[in-house]
Write a protein that holds these residues in place. Sequence first.
Motif, PDB file in Angstrom:
ATOM      1  N   VAL A  35       0.859  -1.186   0.000  1.00 34.11           N
ATOM      2  CA  VAL A  35       0.000   0.000   0.000  1.00 34.11           C
ATOM      3  C   VAL A  35       0.896   1.237   0.000  1.00 34.11           C
ATOM      4  N   PRO A  36       0.759   2.145  -0.964  1.00 34.05           N
ATOM      5  CA  PRO A  36       1.534   3.390  -0.923  1.00 34.05           C
ATOM      6  C   PRO A  36       1.266   4.129   0.382  1.00 34.05           C
ATOM      7  N   GLN A  37       2.284   4.679   0.980  1.00 32.54           N
ATOM      8  CA  GLN A  37       2.160   5.315   2.284  1.00 32.54           C
ATOM      9  C   GLN A  37       1.341   6.591   2.216  1.00 32.54           C
ATOM     10  N   GLY A  38       0.737   6.929   3.354  1.00 30.68           N
ATOM     11  CA  GLY A  38      -0.051   8.145   3.413  1.00 30.68           C
ATOM     12  C   GLY A  38      -0.711   8.302   4.771  1.00 30.68           C
ATOM     13  N   PHE A  39      -1.629   9.249   4.849  1.00 32.74           N
ATOM     14  CA  PHE A  39      -2.313   9.523   6.112  1.00 32.74           C
ATOM     15  C   PHE A  39      -3.771   9.896   5.835  1.00 32.74           C
ATOM     16  N   THR A  40      -4.568   9.778   6.890  1.00 34.10           N
ATOM     17  CA  THR A  40      -6.001  10.078   6.805  1.00 34.10           C
ATOM     18  C   THR A  40      -6.336  11.247   7.703  1.00 34.10           C
ATOM     19  N   ILE A  41      -6.975  12.242   7.135  1.00 32.92           N
ATOM     20  CA  ILE A  41      -7.509  13.362   7.918  1.00 32.92           C
ATOM     21  C   ILE A  41      -8.920  12.957   8.322  1.00 32.92           C
ATOM     22  N   SER A  42      -9.203  12.878   9.598  1.00 32.72           N
ATOM     23  CA  SER A  42     -10.384  12.181  10.113  1.00 32.72           C
ATOM     24  C   SER A  42     -11.691  12.933   9.898  1.00 32.72           C
ATOM     25  N   THR A  43     -12.787  12.234  10.150  1.00 36.69           N
ATOM     26  CA  THR A  43     -14.118  12.834  10.060  1.00 36.69           C
ATOM     27  C   THR A  43     -14.311  13.912  11.121  1.00 36.69           C
ATOM     28  N   VAL A  44     -13.565  13.805  12.222  1.00 37.69           N
ATOM     29  CA  VAL A  44     -13.616  14.863  13.247  1.00 37.69           C
ATOM     30  C   VAL A  44     -13.210  16.183  12.620  1.00 37.69           C
ATOM     31  N   ALA A  45     -12.155  16.143  11.781  1.00 43.53           N
ATOM     32  CA  ALA A  45     -11.704  17.361  11.104  1.00 43.53           C
ATOM     33  C   ALA A  45     -12.774  17.889  10.157  1.00 43.53           C
ATOM     34  N   CYS A  46     -13.532  16.975   9.526  1.00 45.91           N
ATOM     35  CA  CYS A  46     -14.624  17.396   8.642  1.00 45.91           C
ATOM     36  C   CYS A  46     -15.672  18.174   9.425  1.00 45.91           C
ATOM     37  N   ALA A  67       2.289  16.312   9.122  1.00 47.24           N
ATOM     38  CA  ALA A  67       2.092  15.007   8.495  1.00 47.24           C
ATOM     39  C   ALA A  67       2.814  14.920   7.154  1.00 47.24           C
ATOM     40  N   LEU A  68       2.793  16.000   6.405  1.00 47.11           N
ATOM     41  CA  LEU A  68       3.500  16.027   5.122  1.00 47.11           C
ATOM     42  C   LEU A  68       4.997  15.820   5.306  1.00 47.11           C
ATOM     43  N   GLN A  69       5.547  16.475   6.301  1.00 46.50           N
ATOM     44  CA  GLN A  69       6.985  16.329   6.574  1.00 46.50           C
ATOM     45  C   GLN A  69       7.319  14.880   6.919  1.00 46.50           C
ATOM     46  N   ARG A  70       6.437  14.241   7.680  1.00 43.07           N
ATOM     47  CA  ARG A  70       6.658  12.842   8.031  1.00 43.07           C
ATOM     48  C   ARG A  70       6.565  11.957   6.778  1.00 43.07           C
ATOM     49  N   LEU A  71       5.597  12.248   5.895  1.00 44.28           N
ATOM     50  CA  LEU A  71       5.465  11.477   4.662  1.00 44.28           C
ATOM     51  C   LEU A  71       6.676  11.667   3.756  1.00 44.28           C
ATOM     52  N   GLU A  72       7.211  12.869   3.738  1.00 50.99           N
ATOM     53  CA  GLU A  72       8.427  13.126   2.960  1.00 50.99           C
ATOM     54  C   GLU A  72       9.577  12.245   3.454  1.00 50.99           C
ATOM     55  N   GLY A  73       9.673  12.118   4.778  1.00 52.58           N
ATOM     56  CA  GLY A  73      10.732  11.281   5.340  1.00 52.58           C
ATOM     57  C   GLY A  73      10.562   9.815   4.976  1.00 52.58           C
ATOM     58  N   ILE A  74       9.320   9.339   4.980  1.00 52.38           N
ATOM     59  CA  ILE A  74       9.047   7.928   4.662  1.00 52.38           C
ATOM     60  C   ILE A  74       9.349   7.640   3.191  1.00 52.38           C
TER      61      ILE A  74
END
Length: 882
Positions: A35-46, A67-74
């Motif tokens: 699975v390509p790495q990534g993150f989910t912005i939750s429904t709470v944020a919606c 989160a973007l900075q962490r994804l860049e590192g991964i």
Amino acid sequence: MQQIYFFNEGRRDMRSLLGGKGANLAEMTHLGLPVPQGFTISTVACHEYEKNQNQLPTTLRSEITTALQRLEGITEKKFNSMATPLLVSVRSGAAISMPGMMDTILNLGLNDQTVLGLAEQTQNERFAWDCYRRLLQMFGNVVYDMPEQTFESVLTDYKRRNGYRTDLDLTAADLKAIVADFQNIYLESKHGSFPQSPQEQLELAVSAVFTSWQNPRAKVYRKLHHIDEHIGTAVNVQAMVFGNSGADSGTGVAFTRDPVTGEKKVFGEFLQNAQGEDVVSGVRTPQGLPAMKAMAPQAYEQFITAVAKLETHYHDMQDVEFTLEHGKLYFLQTRDGKRTAKAAVKIAVDQVNEGLIDQNAALLRVDPEQISNLLHPEFAAATLAAQQPLTKGLPASPGAASGKIYFTAPSAKAAHEAGEKVILVRQDTSPEDIEGMVVSEAIVTSRGGMTSHAAVVARGMGKCGVVGCENLVVDQAKQQVVINGQVFAKGSELSVDGASGQIYAGVLEATQATQDENLQTLLTWAASVGKLDVYANADTPADFAQALNFGAKGIGLTRTEHMFFKSDRLLKMRRLIIAGTTADRVEPLAELEELQTEDFYQLYRLAQGKTVTIRLLDPPLHEFLPHDTKEMTRVAEALAMSVSSLAKRVAVLHEANPMLGHRGCRLAVTYPDIYEMQVTAIVNAALRLKREGIPVKPHIMIPLIDTLPELKWVKARLVAKINDLLAAARTPLHYQIGIMMEMPRACLVADQLAQEAEFFSFGTNDLTQLTFGYSRDDIGSFLPTYIERGILKADPFKTLDVEGVGRLMKMAVDKGRYERRSLPIGVCGELGGDPASISYFEKIGIDYVSVSPFRVPSAVLASAQATLQHDYQASKAAVQAR
């Protein structure tokens, strides 16, 4: 509160927080799938976004940056980098799957500089500029609401001028020029130039996906599938993998079983050198999975193994999206796959037989509302896809039918007798139209709701029915109908799709549903689980035979007035009504008694000891009388009386508001000989069968009871008549006299009524309209607006109003059982077939529901589901209590 979760931080049981897509990406990550790495912005944020007037809160923007900075590192790539550009997809994902209803943006992070870096890094200039044009196209449509056609016309023009057949023929030079044209479209719009900052692109994209929760198509989909408006959507930000990166790349969608037939085989489509939107949007015609196997056999075998693992893990058929990048396999999504009713039933039964799920899980797996689609003819999806509907109404009764249109019952009957297939089109219907309805393939009305006469009768007959077509204007004088400006005269051909409510010009081919063995297996399991018994609303032996075939336990409602509408009987009924004195009514009553005795005999004989509940005459007498001049003349001649005399009698019987007038038990008080005739027929039919060795226990139901003195008066007359009949026959007969609970006052004094009534049966149609003060035949003018504006959550004639009508019902159940502990209580209105309503009925202690014959199977399944869900809740509560 944490608002962002990386895929390795979530699990499948976090759907309400991460949405279905985010939770499943997390689960696939834990399963070790690629699975390509990534993150989910939750429904709470919606929810926070909506509270913040559709603006991203500062705290969320900060968390996205982190989160973007962490994804860049991964990924070892960076946003806005020429050397190693990080590109991401931004996708929606509600807790309940809504395929295609909300928005997606791919290749986000490209700009005028990073596109050059991507071209250099991949040594594939065409690929880089293809990604950029896709981003510009999707971003403009999703974020700025630019018409998709604006961009598509540019592509079409380039292909036409250069003689290209597909997008794949576009060269790098073409794509550069197209990107320039796309950017000019931005400049000419009110939004200005395309944003070059990837961070700004991402924030705008996240906002757009949150906003898409409220787009019109998403609202329609939620309404159609009863999805809560308030759950919101999550947003998934995922590193891009590229199916459009060359001839050794591609993308596809696959189901672990055939979603149409339910057959156990992987079913899917694949596009070489493409991105996922190419498959979903249909801009290119995909190939089958064998094309993937030929291109990348090793990845194909890995794929087949992985999807089998997913089905086993999720215990259900999966719908999987995947990408190949230079032959390497990646999974972008898995979810429980949408399927036809036939496939849903087959998959559920097969998976029990395979040991993947148990019978209870199978029962909960199938939507009861799907079941009726297996029982009626239907138009093939391919047939409908090639047609443009003329208009749409309320889908009152499923099925598919084509025929010639007629506007009166006599003309419909004559056409049928001449061998034609008939579609009866009316402004609305009345009992007088019954013969036309009987011979019609479908019934269409311009007025009325889901519980109007046309709708109820259509469902009871198993006829295809569409009601409330506001864009359909019936002109009886000209014998024509105007549909959205098009004129269709008598004899024109139309096709009616009762499943969708759509109407088409001409004749469409329909397929006849066959008895489904898997459905019978599922219903056998359901019948052994459900606590609510399921009976049928049946007025004829044909209706009852059909209901028994579907598993009905008996009849919960026979509407005796429906037995009087055939032409020969209607004349006898009219002679009875026109009679001015009791003596004048003796002869027509005797004739009707003979007919009714045979009617009841046939129903009892079919029942073979099963319960048959017969409701005594309910509608006002004027409904049986003629109203137009032509019919008045014909009836006067048949009754050997003058037209003026008949007109005077009709005028005397006319009521300003017949729903609240002289009907039901009020007829028994003023015309007691009518009800006495009916109970005589009931008892004589029962005694005849008893002599033949067939047990019969008559259940006699009195409609519209309001007060205890009223019930006592009517019941005393009936009991006296029955006792006389039994004494004369010198034969005992066990019978029950109960009441139809359809008046709000009756619910309030149910304890008093239970002193005399031996059973209750709720008539939810009348109880709903009398509680709300809505006429169920006139709600089309305002009810859709009420629902659209949130004034009502749902149509109360389709799903029980628990707060009002439901509370009255619970009060009546509690009061009735306080007075008479073992009082049998049922529901015989249309809500008896609604799954959500059935759940409530089981909760408050209803014993049975009675529904139209074709709704019996779905009610049986809904009853089982209600029992299983309530048992689960009770078990959960007990554990928590400990």
